[in-house]
Design a protein around this motif. Sequence first.
Motif, PDB file in Angstrom:
ATOM      1  N   LYS A 136       0.824  -1.207   0.000  1.00  0.00           N
ATOM      2  CA  LYS A 136       0.000   0.000   0.000  1.00  0.00           C
ATOM      3  C   LYS A 136       0.863   1.264   0.000  1.00  0.00           C
ATOM      4  O   LYS A 136       0.487   2.286  -0.589  1.00  0.00           O
ATOM      5  N   THR A 137       2.013   1.188   0.642  1.00  0.00           N
ATOM      6  CA  THR A 137       2.907   2.345   0.736  1.00  0.00           C
ATOM      7  C   THR A 137       3.635   2.610  -0.580  1.00  0.00           C
ATOM      8  O   THR A 137       3.736   3.754  -1.024  1.00  0.00           O
ATOM      9  N   PHE A 138       4.137   1.548  -1.233  1.00  0.00           N
ATOM     10  CA  PHE A 138       5.041   1.745  -2.362  1.00  0.00           C
ATOM     11  C   PHE A 138       4.425   1.502  -3.743  1.00  0.00           C
ATOM     12  O   PHE A 138       4.854   2.117  -4.722  1.00  0.00           O
ATOM     13  N   LEU A 139       3.451   0.606  -3.854  1.00  0.00           N
ATOM     14  CA  LEU A 139       2.932   0.274  -5.183  1.00  0.00           C
ATOM     15  C   LEU A 139       2.294   1.455  -5.926  1.00  0.00           C
ATOM     16  O   LEU A 139       2.437   1.546  -7.157  1.00  0.00           O
ATOM     17  N   PRO A 140       1.587   2.362  -5.249  1.00  0.00           N
ATOM     18  CA  PRO A 140       1.030   3.499  -6.001  1.00  0.00           C
ATOM     19  C   PRO A 140       2.077   4.298  -6.774  1.00  0.00           C
ATOM     20  O   PRO A 140       1.794   4.807  -7.857  1.00  0.00           O
ATOM     21  N   GLY A 141       3.297   4.367  -6.238  1.00  0.00           N
ATOM     22  CA  GLY A 141       4.358   5.095  -6.923  1.00  0.00           C
ATOM     23  C   GLY A 141       5.091   4.274  -7.965  1.00  0.00           C
ATOM     24  O   GLY A 141       5.893   4.825  -8.736  1.00  0.00           O
ATOM     25  N   LEU A 142       4.836   2.970  -8.012  1.00  0.00           N
ATOM     26  CA  LEU A 142       5.540   2.085  -8.941  1.00  0.00           C
ATOM     27  C   LEU A 142       4.690   1.672 -10.133  1.00  0.00           C
ATOM     28  O   LEU A 142       5.222   1.255 -11.163  1.00  0.00           O
ATOM     29  N   ARG A 143       3.372   1.772 -10.015  1.00  0.00           N
ATOM     30  CA  ARG A 143       2.492   1.111 -10.974  1.00  0.00           C
ATOM     31  C   ARG A 143       2.524   1.715 -12.374  1.00  0.00           C
ATOM     32  O   ARG A 143       2.181   1.037 -13.346  1.00  0.00           O
ATOM     33  N   ASP A 144       2.976   2.943 -12.501  1.00  0.00           N
ATOM     34  CA  ASP A 144       2.986   3.576 -13.820  1.00  0.00           C
ATOM     35  C   ASP A 144       4.353   3.561 -14.481  1.00  0.00           C
ATOM     36  O   ASP A 144       4.580   4.255 -15.472  1.00  0.00           O
TER      37      ASP A 144
END
Length: 257
Positions: A136-144
């Motif tokens: 939840k912490t890191f995936l939002p910044g990695l997904r694109d």
Amino acid sequence: MKSNAEIIKSAENKIIVVAGGTGNVGSYLVAGLLKNGATVVVPSRSEQKINELQDYLLKRFNKSALKNVHTYVGNLSDKNEAADLITKIIQNTGDPDGVVSTLGNFVPAPSLLEIGEAELDKVLRGYLFAHQMVAKTFLPGLRDKAANFVFINGPLALKPWKGSGAGLVSIATAAQKMLFESLAQELEDDKVNISEVITYAFIRNKQTQPGSSLTGEDLGEFVARLASGAMGNIHGRSFQLRSSEEAKSLMGADLAS
């Protein structure tokens, strides 16, 4: 097939976060990434464990190599501290290119019929909840972007063993495996690669134990290549590593084909 030179180059200029990097398995993963040229970020709740990790790394690398290890004190299980940590990491080290989540909190439990809610809650928080919070912490910044998120799990997720606490850990790690599979499915149209490594390495006190067919060094090398993107598009793949020979065979294969 990528040469060793290409693999090492692919880890250079990569910023990889290792959640749980001060632990027995995590220390080998940090070392593997460092060996492959990555800048490694290690958040931990314990400054003492960070110091122990640095002592471990100093036995394997020269002091100048440790400039590529960035440590942060904070609790990823707390949403406010997690948000503060990711902000500090981006500001002080840079935007992560990948994350390895290797967390766990073994809780002795002689019988599943005897445990209470507190024991169950503790082990779920140590495995499932902890990995979900890292995601939840890191995936939002990695997904694109073509980043990599690697879950580390153990064989108890696949089959329970007899032993103190094994059943409880099997429940938690099986749920953790489903977290990986569900996230991989949910984000299958995004650019991020989400993968899982189920490791059979027997590691205690930051040392591979006698009888282990998979060494910590080979596990670290394998995960370093996954996290740095050197093994291509492996989204949704789960790798069971039972031996060093198996790890080396997979590293030599063209997994993206």
